[in-house]
Design a protein around this motif. Structure first.
Motif, mmCIF file in Angstrom:
data_model
loop_
_atom_site.group_PDB
_atom_site.id
_atom_site.type_symbol
_atom_site.label_atom_id
_atom_site.label_comp_id
_atom_site.label_asym_id
_atom_site.label_seq_id
_atom_site.Cartn_x
_atom_site.Cartn_y
_atom_site.Cartn_z
ATOM 1 N N GLU A 28 -10.130 55.522 -7.740
ATOM 2 C CA GLU A 28 -9.459 54.538 -6.890
ATOM 3 C C GLU A 28 -10.310 53.320 -6.573
ATOM 4 O O GLU A 28 -9.900 52.476 -5.787
ATOM 5 N N GLY A 29 -11.477 53.209 -7.152
ATOM 6 C CA GLY A 29 -12.307 52.036 -6.918
ATOM 7 C C GLY A 29 -13.301 52.256 -5.803
ATOM 8 O O GLY A 29 -13.331 53.315 -5.178
ATOM 9 N N PRO A 30 -14.129 51.249 -5.525
ATOM 10 C CA PRO A 30 -15.186 51.417 -4.529
ATOM 11 C C PRO A 30 -14.632 51.874 -3.175
ATOM 12 O O PRO A 30 -13.636 51.349 -2.683
ATOM 13 N N CYS A 31 -15.312 52.866 -2.617
ATOM 14 C CA CYS A 31 -14.978 53.395 -1.300
ATOM 15 C C CYS A 31 -16.229 54.072 -0.761
ATOM 16 O O CYS A 31 -17.263 54.112 -1.426
ATOM 17 N N VAL A 32 -16.133 54.617 0.430
ATOM 18 C CA VAL A 32 -17.168 55.489 0.969
ATOM 19 C C VAL A 32 -16.554 56.880 1.003
ATOM 20 O O VAL A 32 -15.465 57.067 1.542
ATOM 21 N N LEU A 33 -17.249 57.835 0.407
ATOM 22 C CA LEU A 33 -16.740 59.196 0.282
ATOM 23 C C LEU A 33 -17.727 60.176 0.904
ATOM 24 O O LEU A 33 -18.888 60.245 0.484
ATOM 25 N N ALA A 34 -17.272 60.916 1.916
ATOM 26 C CA ALA A 34 -18.054 62.003 2.497
ATOM 27 C C ALA A 34 -17.651 63.284 1.792
ATOM 28 O O ALA A 34 -16.461 63.603 1.728
ATOM 29 N N THR A 35 -18.626 63.999 1.242
ATOM 30 C CA THR A 35 -18.325 65.227 0.515
ATOM 31 C C THR A 35 -18.709 66.446 1.338
ATOM 32 O O THR A 35 -19.523 66.358 2.255
ATOM 33 N N GLY A 36 -18.140 67.583 0.980
ATOM 34 C CA GLY A 36 -18.533 68.834 1.608
ATOM 35 C C GLY A 36 -19.947 69.196 1.189
ATOM 36 O O GLY A 36 -20.460 68.705 0.175
ATOM 37 N N GLY A 37 -20.574 70.065 1.964
ATOM 38 C CA GLY A 37 -21.970 70.421 1.729
ATOM 39 C C GLY A 37 -22.265 70.996 0.360
ATOM 40 O O GLY A 37 -23.356 70.830 -0.175
ATOM 41 N N GLY A 38 -21.295 71.662 -0.257
ATOM 42 C CA GLY A 38 -21.531 72.289 -1.551
ATOM 43 C C GLY A 38 -21.135 71.450 -2.755
ATOM 44 O O GLY A 38 -21.429 71.817 -3.893
ATOM 45 N N ALA A 39 -20.490 70.312 -2.520
ATOM 46 C CA ALA A 39 -19.976 69.510 -3.642
ATOM 47 C C ALA A 39 -21.080 69.086 -4.605
ATOM 48 O O ALA A 39 -20.931 69.199 -5.823
ATOM 49 N N PHE A 40 -22.202 68.615 -4.087
ATOM 50 C CA PHE A 40 -23.291 68.111 -4.919
ATOM 51 C C PHE A 40 -24.016 69.257 -5.627
ATOM 52 O O PHE A 40 -24.749 69.034 -6.582
ATOM 53 N N MET A 41 -23.793 70.488 -5.175
ATOM 54 C CA MET A 41 -24.420 71.646 -5.798
ATOM 55 C C MET A 41 -23.749 72.026 -7.113
ATOM 56 O O MET A 41 -24.361 72.642 -7.972
ATOM 57 N N ASP A 42 -22.493 71.654 -7.274
ATOM 58 C CA ASP A 42 -21.758 71.940 -8.499
ATOM 59 C C ASP A 42 -22.266 71.007 -9.596
ATOM 60 O O ASP A 42 -22.167 69.780 -9.455
ATOM 61 N N PRO A 43 -22.829 71.535 -10.692
ATOM 62 C CA PRO A 43 -23.428 70.668 -11.714
ATOM 63 C C PRO A 43 -22.465 69.621 -12.281
ATOM 64 O O PRO A 43 -22.865 68.474 -12.500
ATOM 65 N N GLU A 44 -21.203 69.992 -12.516
ATOM 66 C CA GLU A 44 -20.238 69.022 -13.062
ATOM 67 C C GLU A 44 -19.931 67.917 -12.059
ATOM 68 O O GLU A 44 -19.869 66.744 -12.412
#
Length: 190
Positions: free
Chosen positions: A86-102
């Protein structure tokens, strides 16, 4: 480079051409700081957990309970991919999202990742006030939180930028993020 403790002055104007993704532990302030950041940058704000609940039409706790973490992570990956389209935005992710390699590879390729790094006491103070954290529904939630930090902090350290999230007001932490983003963009080759 870690941005932290010093009193922050008003951040310089920043032209954002990529989505800024906030990563870090539950309780690090990703949603609260993300809203502030989006407002200052005049960008849309999305909370990945909220968007996942909307797409699934049930709470994250229910998804974990009924289908398990692997199912949740697959849905999380799809929702994040859609939001990044959807283009530039600010996205807050859940604590485990960055842990998923994909998911992490997708974020590192297409966004500017910011780790909101908080210490145990700050996190515990924040997460112990609410009971909706599925990963902390254990016999020893403090021990679980410490173990999650041990497991996740080396991976969070792969983010493009690290900013301290402490007991400062969310507005001040958002200013730190703006300064860190400006410094990072300035240091990149043109």
């Amino acid at each position: 480079m870690t941005h932290g403790m010093a009193k922050v002055t008003s951040a310089p104007p920043v032209a954002i051409e990529r989505t800024i993704v906030l990563v870090g532990m539950m309780g690090a302030g990703k949603s609260a700081v993300g809203r502030q950041l989006a407002q200052r940058l005049k960008l849309p704000f999305y909370d990945a957990d909220h968007e996942i609940e909307r797409a699934a039409d049930c709470s994250i706790a229910e998804i974990f309970r009924q289908y398990g973490e692997a199912y949740f992570r697959a849905g999380e990956r799809r929702v994040i991919a859609r939001l990044l389209e959807e283009g530039p935005c600010v996205l807050a992710t859940g604590g485990g999202a960055f842990m998923d390699p994909e998911t992490r590879a997708m974020m590192k390729d297409r966004t500017l990742t910011v780790w909101l790094n908080a210490d145990f006491d700050v996190l515990w103070e924040r997460v112990s006030r609410r009971s909706h954290r599925p990963l902390l529904k254990t016999e020893d939630p403090k021990g679980t939180l410490r173990q999650l930090m041990t497991d996740r902090y080396p991976v969070y350290a792969e983010a493009d930028i690290t900013v301290l999230s402490d007991r400062a007001p969310k507005e001040e932490t958002a200013e730190r993020v703006l300064h860190a983003v400006a410094d990072h963009l300035e240091s990149q080759p043109q």
